[in-house]
Design a protein around this motif. Structure first.
Motif, PDB file in Angstrom:
ATOM      1  N   UNK D 157     -20.256  -2.358   4.137  1.00 55.34           N
ATOM      2  CA  UNK D 157     -19.971  -3.603   3.710  1.00 55.34           C
ATOM      3  C   UNK D 157     -19.228  -4.605   4.659  1.00 55.34           C
ATOM      4  N   UNK D 158     -18.576  -3.960   5.680  1.00 59.21           N
ATOM      5  CA  UNK D 158     -17.916  -4.897   6.746  1.00 59.21           C
ATOM      6  C   UNK D 158     -19.237  -5.385   7.672  1.00 59.21           C
ATOM      7  N   UNK D 159     -19.990  -4.341   7.929  1.00 57.34           N
ATOM      8  CA  UNK D 159     -21.326  -4.792   8.848  1.00 57.34           C
ATOM      9  C   UNK D 159     -22.085  -5.891   8.058  1.00 57.34           C
ATOM     10  N   UNK D 160     -22.354  -5.804   6.650  1.00 56.31           N
ATOM     11  CA  UNK D 160     -23.348  -6.798   6.236  1.00 56.31           C
ATOM     12  C   UNK D 160     -22.461  -7.901   6.215  1.00 56.31           C
ATOM     13  N   UNK D 161     -21.234  -7.867   5.672  1.00 47.57           N
ATOM     14  CA  UNK D 161     -20.618  -9.250   5.624  1.00 47.57           C
ATOM     15  C   UNK D 161     -20.186 -10.150   6.734  1.00 47.57           C
ATOM     16  N   UNK D 162     -20.553  -9.220   8.039  1.00 46.83           N
ATOM     17  CA  UNK D 162     -20.180  -9.892   9.305  1.00 46.83           C
ATOM     18  C   UNK D 162     -21.522 -10.475   9.884  1.00 46.83           C
ATOM     19  N   UNK D 186     -22.930 -14.214  18.112  1.00 43.07           N
ATOM     20  CA  UNK D 186     -22.143 -13.044  18.793  1.00 43.07           C
ATOM     21  C   UNK D 186     -20.714 -12.679  17.746  1.00 43.07           C
ATOM     22  N   UNK D 187     -20.247 -13.667  17.160  1.00 43.88           N
ATOM     23  CA  UNK D 187     -19.224 -13.619  16.347  1.00 43.88           C
ATOM     24  C   UNK D 187     -19.479 -12.199  15.519  1.00 43.88           C
ATOM     25  N   UNK D 188     -20.725 -11.713  15.055  1.00 43.71           N
ATOM     26  CA  UNK D 188     -21.051 -10.606  14.087  1.00 43.71           C
ATOM     27  C   UNK D 188     -20.353  -9.254  14.533  1.00 43.71           C
ATOM     28  N   UNK D 189     -20.073  -9.228  15.980  1.00 46.11           N
ATOM     29  CA  UNK D 189     -19.294  -8.093  16.604  1.00 46.11           C
ATOM     30  C   UNK D 189     -18.021  -7.930  16.179  1.00 46.11           C
ATOM     31  N   UNK D 192     -17.253  -7.980  12.444  1.00 53.57           N
ATOM     32  CA  UNK D 192     -17.255  -6.547  11.700  1.00 53.57           C
ATOM     33  C   UNK D 192     -16.149  -5.925  12.014  1.00 53.57           C
ATOM     34  N   UNK D 193     -15.436  -5.732  13.262  1.00 55.16           N
ATOM     35  CA  UNK D 193     -14.173  -4.911  13.454  1.00 55.16           C
ATOM     36  C   UNK D 193     -13.220  -5.551  12.576  1.00 55.16           C
ATOM     37  N   UNK D 194     -13.244  -6.892  12.388  1.00 54.14           N
ATOM     38  CA  UNK D 194     -12.173  -7.493  11.369  1.00 54.14           C
ATOM     39  C   UNK D 194     -12.187  -7.092   9.980  1.00 54.14           C
ATOM     40  N   UNK D 195     -13.688  -7.324   9.562  1.00 54.91           N
ATOM     41  CA  UNK D 195     -14.048  -7.014   8.216  1.00 54.91           C
ATOM     42  C   UNK D 195     -13.890  -5.398   7.804  1.00 54.91           C
ATOM     43  N   UNK D 196     -14.217  -4.740   8.737  1.00 54.23           N
ATOM     44  CA  UNK D 196     -13.784  -3.067   8.527  1.00 54.23           C
ATOM     45  C   UNK D 196     -12.477  -2.833   8.346  1.00 54.23           C
ATOM     46  N   UNK D 197     -11.375  -3.726   8.990  1.00 53.89           N
ATOM     47  CA  UNK D 197     -10.014  -3.353   8.850  1.00 53.89           C
ATOM     48  C   UNK D 197      -9.757  -3.888   7.266  1.00 53.89           C
ATOM     49  N   UNK D 198     -10.191  -5.146   7.175  1.00 51.98           N
ATOM     50  CA  UNK D 198      -9.743  -5.612   5.740  1.00 51.98           C
ATOM     51  C   UNK D 198     -10.186  -4.845   4.759  1.00 51.98           C
ATOM     52  N   UNK D 199     -11.606  -4.165   4.828  1.00 54.28           N
ATOM     53  CA  UNK D 199     -12.157  -3.559   3.684  1.00 54.28           C
ATOM     54  C   UNK D 199     -11.870  -1.908   3.657  1.00 54.28           C
ATOM     55  N   UNK D 200     -11.329  -1.692   5.068  1.00 54.21           N
ATOM     56  CA  UNK D 200     -11.192  -0.293   4.998  1.00 54.21           C
ATOM     57  C   UNK D 200     -12.180   0.815   5.095  1.00 54.21           C
TER      58      UNK D 200
END
Lengths: 204, 204, 204, 204
Positions: D157-162, D186-189, D192-200
């Motif tokens: 979901x982090x990747x998709x949201x990014x 370029x912000x997608x990269x 994704x890391x930000x969202x990955x932390x948020x979503x775990x």
């Protein structure tokens, strides 16, 4: 040269390679359809107008992609039921594939000329030829006993009758109005359901 | 570097990949032939006349598709009989494939220029080169003992002799008349049957 | 994310698909090289002169076909020795393949412009980049323990050194004379044998 | 028509062929991206200036190659987890592939027109459509129980949201400045890391 007796040990491998050649060809033909779209090469200020003129090409692209996809599904189902091949099947298959690979030409004509009957007629004849060649493949496989034991090709007479009716009818209609001819192709979908009920056949 | 002894365990996999590269190349070369057809880009009113001029290109397309198909069948039969590969076979195969992939060029020349000898001569030389390269592949596989035990490449000397006669003969004839040169190619089919009777060889 | 422990059961299948994507890409890139040849579109009387101008394009085509073929052989040997993949390998492989797929561009430049240094320099840089990327793939596979047990990538330092010397040297030479730069590439073959003797390495 | 019961014996083979058709299409689409680059055809003296104008096309090429590569990785992971297919999955897959195969068109627009909002907007919409279609494939496979036992599609979901945030945001930005819109991708990269932390969530 039909191998109606015992299947030689390398037949499976050979069939696999015919599969792989055919699959490759289907996926390349599908991908090459994109080349039938002329990406506008105009001064930057005229871009928005030029993009509008892409729409008929895009429509033709999606129609042909669906055609390749649907023929591929039928072809793939068919090859999955074979137990052996013979030289006539290989020849028929090559002829069929030569028409699949030729599809970008009628697609480009269809997308480029909006107001002429010829592209619609050529496209419809093309679909009828493809459909007839696939039928010929099925017919030969049955009569030369190339199907695996217990396998039968789903007849889908409803589908074939629907495609034939819609595309044959579109030929005279295209001379009245090219757009009318193209709309007629959409009839293949409802017609298939109608014929399926009439024939009582199961659609794949 | 011929592996004449025990076949290493990953040879089957390697051969599979050479197969897959070759198959891919054959199917792409066949599909790219469609790009040798110039879809007319004329005012809508001139479309019907422009479509007539497509016919020589279509003829050249179907001839080349048959060429790719027939060479693919021979190549596929050949690779099915190998038990191992070596670096010379791989090199010869790449040279052979580089000519298969080049086929759209003589095809486009043949479809575009009706009244010149050059395209017919180039095309005939091309077929002779392809045929010689395939023979070289066969010859090397035999002399380096790369064939699977009990396998033999069907000689098809009748077929080779027919192709060589018809295409070699077409070269001088093309200077008399390009069309006559092309008609000469059709002789390959009856000639093959004649040679098959003479040689007593079985045609594949 | 290197899978250095037990290999999950579907790794073989996954590797197979990476293989198949890569193989497909190599064979398509090889076949698309034909599009870098501009088939002459001139009045019928000027055809013979126009055919002469095809020769540099044909030469560039065969050079690039050999490049794709040689890189494919190395890549294929490499993938045959892997026991697993990881995301960095997949990414490096995609970058490598993006340069393989881009090869028609420097090929077309090389065939079209005879008297400029730029195409020769661009082509040489391209080969150096491809060679460096392949080395990076090898290096990562070794350091992330992705090779199958008992497998080692043949170093072929002689081959790499030969390619690097010949193509790096061709860059300054191209500014003296573009033809001289291209002739320099041929040095890679004899240089490889010289280096192989010096290093005592076995050439694959 | 979901096959939720026992999987018929030839399902593996069928899935294999869908895999092979899809893989073929991905690798061809990736390779055809090279055709979106117009190799300069100018007098030899103007070559160096013309080569500069290749840069936006090259950038667009590498962006699209990365897009095809990333979607291919996700698609390939997904198909590796299926135990069966049904006709809706096949149809959705064809629609998804028809957009993958169409990617050269927005790529060519992006590389050719530097100062217009339209190519950036079209490209961003294209990515959003591809992403939505892949989600639809995942959703259908889950709800029709087509996944192999014990398999789950990594949500990412982090990747998709990014991807959704970066590409959706780029659409209004493109009207301010086309370059700004592209930089936004370029912000997608980092996103994704930000969202990955948020979503775990674990990134694949």
């Amino acid at each position: 040269m039909a191998e109606t007796g015992a299947v030689p040990p390398d037949t499976g491998r050979r069939l696999g390679r015919v599969d792989s050649f055919s699959d490759g060809l289907f996926s390349i033909a599908a991908t090459l359809l994109v080349l039938s779209i002329d990406v506008p090469n105009v001064p930057e200020g005229d871009l928005n107008g030029a993009l509008d003129s892409l729409l008929p090409s895009l429509l033709a692209y999606f129609i042909s992609f669906a055609v390749v996809g649907l023929f591929w599904l039928r072809h793939h189902e068919f090859f999955g039921r074979l137990r052996a091949s013979d030289s006539r099947l290989a020849t028929l298959n090559l002829v069929f594939l030569s028409f699949i690979a030729l599809l970008p030409v009628p697609t480009e004509l269809l997308g480029r000329y909006d107001n002429s009957a010829a592209p619609v007629v050529i496209y419809a004849v093309f679909i009828l030829v493809l459909s007839a060649l696939l039928r010929a493949l099925f017919h030969h496989a049955r009569s030369a006993h190339l199907l695996a034991p217990g396998q039968e090709i789903p007849a889908d007479n409803a589908g074939a009758a629907a495609v034939w009716s819609a595309f044959a009818l579109s030929i005279p209609l295209a001379f009245v109005s090219p757009d009318l001819g193209m709309y007629c192709w959409i009839l293949a979908w409802p017609l298939r359901m109608v014929f399926a009920r009439v024939f009582g056949a199961s659609a794949p």
